[in-house]
Design a protein around this motif. Structure first.
Motif, short mmCIF file in Angstrom:
data_model
loop_
_atom_site.label_atom_id
_atom_site.label_comp_id
_atom_site.label_asym_id
_atom_site.label_seq_id
_atom_site.Cartn_x
_atom_site.Cartn_y
_atom_site.Cartn_z
N HIS A 49 0.84 -1.20 0.00
CA HIS A 49 0.00 0.00 0.00
C HIS A 49 0.88 1.25 0.00
N LEU A 50 0.49 2.22 -0.83
CA LEU A 50 1.24 3.47 -0.89
C LEU A 50 0.47 4.57 -0.16
N ARG A 51 1.17 5.38 0.58
CA ARG A 51 0.57 6.54 1.24
C ARG A 51 1.35 7.77 0.78
N GLY A 52 0.68 8.72 0.15
CA GLY A 52 1.38 9.91 -0.35
C GLY A 52 1.44 10.99 0.73
N ILE A 53 2.65 11.35 1.10
CA ILE A 53 2.81 12.34 2.18
C ILE A 53 2.91 13.76 1.62
N ILE A 54 2.17 14.68 2.24
CA ILE A 54 2.35 16.11 1.96
C ILE A 54 2.77 16.78 3.27
N GLU A 55 3.97 17.34 3.26
CA GLU A 55 4.48 18.00 4.47
C GLU A 55 4.03 19.45 4.42
N ILE A 56 2.93 19.73 5.09
CA ILE A 56 2.24 21.01 4.86
C ILE A 56 2.88 22.19 5.59
N SER A 57 3.64 21.92 6.64
CA SER A 57 4.30 23.00 7.38
C SER A 57 5.45 22.41 8.17
N ASN A 58 6.59 23.15 8.22
CA ASN A 58 7.69 22.65 9.06
C ASN A 58 7.86 23.51 10.31
N PHE A 59 6.82 24.32 10.62
CA PHE A 59 6.83 25.01 11.92
C PHE A 59 6.50 23.98 13.00
N CYS A 60 7.14 24.11 14.16
CA CYS A 60 6.78 23.22 15.26
C CYS A 60 6.96 23.94 16.58
N GLU A 61 5.93 23.80 17.44
CA GLU A 61 5.98 24.44 18.76
C GLU A 61 6.72 23.57 19.78
N GLN A 62 7.02 22.33 19.41
CA GLN A 62 7.68 21.43 20.36
C GLN A 62 9.19 21.51 20.21
N ASN A 63 9.86 20.84 21.15
CA ASN A 63 11.31 20.90 21.16
C ASN A 63 11.94 19.53 21.38
N VAL A 65 14.24 16.63 21.53
CA VAL A 65 15.69 16.84 21.45
C VAL A 65 16.34 16.25 20.21
N TYR A 66 15.65 15.27 19.57
CA TYR A 66 16.28 14.58 18.44
C TYR A 66 15.90 15.17 17.09
N CYS A 67 14.97 16.12 17.05
CA CYS A 67 14.34 16.47 15.78
C CYS A 67 14.78 17.83 15.21
N GLY A 68 15.09 17.84 13.93
CA GLY A 68 15.53 19.05 13.25
C GLY A 68 14.46 20.13 13.14
N LEU A 69 13.19 19.77 13.31
CA LEU A 69 12.13 20.79 13.23
C LEU A 69 11.88 21.46 14.57
N ARG A 70 12.59 21.04 15.61
CA ARG A 70 12.32 21.58 16.95
C ARG A 70 12.34 23.11 16.94
N ASN A 71 11.51 23.66 17.78
CA ASN A 71 11.30 25.11 17.81
C ASN A 71 12.60 25.90 17.97
N ASP A 72 13.51 25.40 18.79
CA ASP A 72 14.75 26.15 19.05
C ASP A 72 15.72 26.16 17.87
N ASN A 73 15.46 25.35 16.87
CA ASN A 73 16.36 25.33 15.71
C ASN A 73 16.06 26.51 14.79
N ASP A 74 16.74 27.64 15.05
CA ASP A 74 16.40 28.81 14.25
C ASP A 74 17.24 28.91 12.98
N SER A 75 18.02 27.87 12.67
CA SER A 75 18.76 27.91 11.41
C SER A 75 17.94 27.31 10.26
N LEU A 76 16.77 26.73 10.58
CA LEU A 76 15.96 26.10 9.52
C LEU A 76 14.96 27.11 8.94
N PRO A 77 14.98 27.32 7.60
CA PRO A 77 13.96 28.19 7.02
C PRO A 77 12.59 27.53 7.16
#
Ligand code: 5AD
Ligand code: SF4
Length: 348
Positions: A49-63, A65-77
């Motif tokens: 089965h295929l599931r097509g992913i759409i990543e609609i936003s890379n903003f995140c209010e969480q932090n 510790v392992y994730c590049g989208l964490r709020n404190d990462n201000d180097s990510l556009p």
């Protein structure tokens, strides 16, 4: 009991699971993967089965510790797709014959009840594709509104079943709350998906056994197991990457324990192993989730670095994934691929 007998045991207990996760010899591992492949075929059939992913936003209010989208990462556009872009991308996905759309983002309150409901409603007007939401922990009334708008499934990984580790990775969040969210989602009729990260700092084999048992207890419709990949600009940037072998062992043992559940061969596994998808699909997995987020956004959804396919054209990347599945001798399903469980859809 020899390995073959253990692999055919109907109900594996915690000690059995730990034993299997500790297997090392090439032959024993192959025997484990082959048995998981057999159980997958028996309970889920041979279609992928295929599931097509759409990543609609890379903003995140969480932090986390392992994730590049964490709020404190201000180097990510940061970006947000417009509802029209999301709806248009969903149409591209259904035109490819993929009938599950996954709307994924960090925890981003901007995409509120109304905006997500509008997107769901518009997608459902044009096709009967299943909609999976993967938008993090959200207020319960939003889950309800989105279900009424037509959402079918919710994906919220538990990440680790060890509550002490959970709090050290997530700081503000508690495992018990995450489990409450999953239970609520199930109670209002979502098909639910969860899963963990493999190879996180401080995590043990016993923790991974508990992850599998937790997936069983939650009576999931889908369970995803992906390796931890250190991400720059996070507190865990210098930690060790999870291994493909351990990820495959968890996938295979989870198949033996969970049986009638969808299990993806994850993109993270395919990122650390050039034939990760193939190995996952022959060790118990029956699902692949191609990322169809359009440029330029797809290269900015940097949960971890060098995500497989994130620099390629989404359509080329999806075509390549389809070819890899067919080269394995497996068929691609052109249906929604709903839950394999009977009672998966109670009313709202
Ligand atoms: N490596 C692999 N997967 C990760 N995730 C977050 N950070 C990483 C990482 N460094 C996964 C988590 C989460 C999803 C958004 O991405 O499992 O549920
Ligand atoms: Fe946000 Fe999810 Fe990443 Fe945590 S894992 S920082 S909630 S995107």
């Amino acid at each position: 009991m020899n390995l073959n007998e253990l692999l055919h045991k109907d109900e594996l207990n915690r000690d059995d699971i730990i034993y299997l996760l500790n297997l090392t010899g090439e032959e024993d591992l192959q025997q484990l993967y082959n048995r998981a492949d057999e159980v997958r075929s028996q309970f889920c059939g041979d279609e992928v089965h295929l599931r097509g992913i759409i990543e609609i936003s890379n903003f995140c209010e969480q932090n986390c510790v392992y994730c590049g989208l964490r709020n404190d990462n201000d180097s990510l556009p940061r970006y947000r797709m417009t509802p029209e872009e999301v709806i248009e991308t969903a149409r591209t996905i259904t035109n490819l014959g993929i009938f599950t759309i996954v709307l994924q983002s960090g925890e981003d309150a901007h995409f509120d009840s109304d905006i997500i409901s509008y997107i769901i409603y518009q997608i459902k007007q044009k096709s009967n594709a299943a909609i999976t939401l993967s938008l993090g922990e959200r207020p319960f009334d939003e889950y309800r509104a989105w279900k009424i708008a037509g959402a079918d499934r919710y994906l919220l990984k538990h990440e680790t079943a060890n509550p002490v580790l959970y709090e050290s990775y997530h700081l503000k969040q508690k495992l018990s709350e995450r489990l409450d969210h999953l239970k609520f989602l199930k109670s209002i009729g979502y098909q639910i998906g969860s899963g963990n990260l493999i190879g996180l700092p401080m995590q043990t084999i016993e923790d991974l056994a508990d992850d599998i048992l937790l997936c069983k207890e939650l009576d999931l419709d889908m369970a995803a197991f992906g390796p931890f990949i250190p991400s720059p600009k996070t507190p865990y940037q210098h930690k060790t990457t999870g291994t493909s072998e351990l990820t495959l062992k968890v996938t295979a043992v989870a198949r033996l324990v969970l049986k009638k559940v969808h299990i993806p061969a994850t993109t993270a596994l395919d990122t650390i192993d050039p034939i990760g998808r193939e190995r996952g699909l022959t060790a118990g997995a029956n699902v692949v989730m191609p990322d169809l987020t359009p440029f330029p956004y797809r290269s900015q959804y940097q949960i971890y670095p060098d995500k497989r396919g994130s620099q390629s054209d989404p359509l080329d990347s999806a075509a390549q994934i389809k070819k890899r599945i067919e080269d394995l001798g497996r068929k691609i399903s052109y249906k929604r691929g709903d839950s394999l469980k009977q009672d998966a859809q109670p009313s709202v």
